[in-house]
Design a protein around this motif. Structure first.
Motif, PDB file in Angstrom:
ATOM      1  N   LYS A   9       0.762  -1.157   0.031  1.00 40.58           N
ATOM      2  CA  LYS A   9      -0.060  -0.037   0.076  1.00 40.58           C
ATOM      3  C   LYS A   9       0.987   1.320  -0.240  1.00 40.58           C
ATOM      4  O   LYS A   9       1.940   1.182   0.444  1.00 40.58           O
ATOM      5  CB  LYS A   9      -0.919  -0.054   1.197  1.00 40.58           C
ATOM      6  CG  LYS A   9      -1.790  -0.980   1.021  1.00 40.58           C
ATOM      7  CD  LYS A   9      -2.763  -0.915   2.580  1.00 40.58           C
ATOM      8  CE  LYS A   9      -3.915  -2.075   2.581  1.00 40.58           C
ATOM      9  NZ  LYS A   9      -4.890  -1.772   3.730  1.00 40.58           N
ATOM     10  N   PRO A  10       0.388   2.315  -0.606  1.00 42.93           N
ATOM     11  CA  PRO A  10       1.310   3.626  -0.606  1.00 42.93           C
ATOM     12  C   PRO A  10       1.441   3.910   0.968  1.00 42.93           C
ATOM     13  O   PRO A  10       0.236   3.997   1.830  1.00 42.93           O
ATOM     14  CB  PRO A  10       0.486   4.367  -1.407  1.00 42.93           C
ATOM     15  CG  PRO A  10      -0.909   3.995  -1.701  1.00 42.93           C
ATOM     16  CD  PRO A  10      -0.706   2.423  -1.322  1.00 42.93           C
ATOM     17  N   MET A  11       2.595   4.681   1.196  1.00 43.66           N
ATOM     18  CA  MET A  11       2.887   5.088   2.367  1.00 43.66           C
ATOM     19  C   MET A  11       2.207   6.574   2.601  1.00 43.66           C
ATOM     20  O   MET A  11       2.535   7.562   1.884  1.00 43.66           O
ATOM     21  CB  MET A  11       4.368   5.101   2.688  1.00 43.66           C
ATOM     22  CG  MET A  11       4.738   5.525   4.445  1.00 43.66           C
ATOM     23  SD  MET A  11       6.276   5.227   4.678  1.00 43.66           S
ATOM     24  CE  MET A  11       7.131   6.255   3.699  1.00 43.66           C
ATOM     25  N   ALA A  12       1.585   6.792   3.720  1.00 42.40           N
ATOM     26  CA  ALA A  12       0.831   8.147   3.733  1.00 42.40           C
ATOM     27  C   ALA A  12       1.612   8.975   4.772  1.00 42.40           C
ATOM     28  O   ALA A  12       0.879   9.974   5.491  1.00 42.40           O
ATOM     29  CB  ALA A  12      -0.617   7.974   4.299  1.00 42.40           C
ATOM     30  N   GLU A  13       2.795   8.821   5.272  1.00 43.88           N
ATOM     31  CA  GLU A  13       3.465   9.521   6.187  1.00 43.88           C
ATOM     32  C   GLU A  13       4.545  10.442   5.400  1.00 43.88           C
ATOM     33  O   GLU A  13       4.838  10.089   4.477  1.00 43.88           O
ATOM     34  CB  GLU A  13       4.285   8.539   6.959  1.00 43.88           C
ATOM     35  CG  GLU A  13       3.493   7.780   7.829  1.00 43.88           C
ATOM     36  CD  GLU A  13       4.308   6.804   8.708  1.00 43.88           C
ATOM     37  OE1 GLU A  13       5.536   7.021   8.943  1.00 43.88           O
ATOM     38  OE2 GLU A  13       3.600   5.534   9.438  1.00 43.88           O
ATOM     39  N   ILE A  14       4.362  11.609   6.146  1.00 45.92           N
ATOM     40  CA  ILE A  14       5.544  12.641   5.686  1.00 45.92           C
ATOM     41  C   ILE A  14       6.875  12.561   6.148  1.00 45.92           C
ATOM     42  O   ILE A  14       7.028  12.433   7.303  1.00 45.92           O
ATOM     43  CB  ILE A  14       4.967  14.052   5.882  1.00 45.92           C
ATOM     44  CG1 ILE A  14       3.536  14.382   5.279  1.00 45.92           C
ATOM     45  CG2 ILE A  14       6.012  15.140   5.249  1.00 45.92           C
ATOM     46  CD1 ILE A  14       2.975  15.552   5.651  1.00 45.92           C
ATOM     47  N   TYR A  19      13.252  18.363   6.969  1.00 46.23           N
ATOM     48  CA  TYR A  19      12.662  19.862   7.733  1.00 46.23           C
ATOM     49  C   TYR A  19      13.574  20.085   9.015  1.00 46.23           C
ATOM     50  O   TYR A  19      13.853  21.148   9.543  1.00 46.23           O
ATOM     51  CB  TYR A  19      11.280  19.474   8.190  1.00 46.23           C
ATOM     52  CG  TYR A  19      10.488  19.494   6.668  1.00 46.23           C
ATOM     53  CD1 TYR A  19      10.393  20.679   5.949  1.00 46.23           C
ATOM     54  CD2 TYR A  19       9.585  18.293   6.525  1.00 46.23           C
ATOM     55  CE1 TYR A  19       9.578  20.543   4.579  1.00 46.23           C
ATOM     56  CE2 TYR A  19       9.121  18.342   5.462  1.00 46.23           C
ATOM     57  CZ  TYR A  19       9.082  19.367   4.478  1.00 46.23           C
ATOM     58  OH  TYR A  19       8.119  19.281   3.267  1.00 46.23           O
ATOM     59  N   ILE A  20      13.924  19.017   9.510  1.00 46.47           N
ATOM     60  CA  ILE A  20      14.655  18.964  10.812  1.00 46.47           C
ATOM     61  C   ILE A  20      16.056  19.529  10.332  1.00 46.47           C
ATOM     62  O   ILE A  20      16.685  20.326  11.303  1.00 46.47           O
ATOM     63  CB  ILE A  20      14.725  17.520  11.600  1.00 46.47           C
ATOM     64  CG1 ILE A  20      13.199  17.208  12.017  1.00 46.47           C
ATOM     65  CG2 ILE A  20      15.692  17.634  12.922  1.00 46.47           C
ATOM     66  CD1 ILE A  20      13.173  15.751  12.683  1.00 46.47           C
ATOM     67  N   ASP A  21      16.647  19.156   9.596  1.00 45.08           N
ATOM     68  CA  ASP A  21      18.221  19.511   8.837  1.00 45.08           C
ATOM     69  C   ASP A  21      18.036  20.967   8.842  1.00 45.08           C
ATOM     70  O   ASP A  21      19.011  21.634   9.058  1.00 45.08           O
ATOM     71  CB  ASP A  21      18.603  18.649   7.697  1.00 45.08           C
ATOM     72  CG  ASP A  21      18.658  17.194   8.028  1.00 45.08           C
ATOM     73  OD1 ASP A  21      18.740  16.940   9.297  1.00 45.08           O
ATOM     74  OD2 ASP A  21      18.719  16.381   7.103  1.00 45.08           O
TER      75      ASP A  21
END
Length: 145
Positions: A9-14, A19-21
């Motif tokens: 299934k496609p991953m839905a997390e960002i 952004y932390i870097d």
């Protein structure tokens, strides 16, 4: 059908690692540049036990600071600008000019602790005679010994 059940299934997390870097790099840049922004005349203030005076308003009306160095040089700082060297007789006209535009501006004297008391009182009296309602003296808090 076996192919259909084998698909992921496609991953839905960002992914937040980039952004932390970027945030870390910006934090380091601000930590390095902030001390460079704080400039002024180096004056050895007398120590006194006193409470901090809060400026009136929302901070959009910075005080006028008259600095007197140990060697007798006078500096004037208006509207959070740079400290500029001035002659003692040029202080009053400049302060009166600013107070005509912004009457609630505070006037503070920032004198080195080795400056003669008479010099500070003379500047203070001249400012009062020029129409400045109140003149404050800057000190630094006493250190615990």
């Amino acid at each position: 059908m076996s192919r259909r059940h084998g698909r992921r299934k496609p991953m839905a997390e960002i992914n937040v690692v980039p952004y932390i870097d970027v945030t870390l790099v910006l934090l380091i840049i601000f930590m390095i540049t902030t001390p460079m922004l704080q400039t002024g005349v180096d004056v050895d203030l007398p120590e006194a036990q006193s409470k901090t005076v809060e400026s009136e308003g929302d901070g959009s009306n910075p005080p006028i600071i008259v600095s007197i160095k140990a060697d007798g040089q006078y500096f004037l700082k208006i509207d959070n600008g740079e400290d500029e060297s001035v002659q003692v007789d040029a202080i009053n006209p400049r302060v009166v000019e600013v107070l005509a535009q912004k009457p609630k501006t505070q006037v503070l004297i920032n004198a080195d602790k080795t400056v003669d008391y008479g010099t500070v009182v003379t500047v203070m009296a001249a400012l009062k005679n020029a129409g400045v309602p109140t003149v404050g003296l800057m000190t630094k808090p006493e250190e615990d010994q």
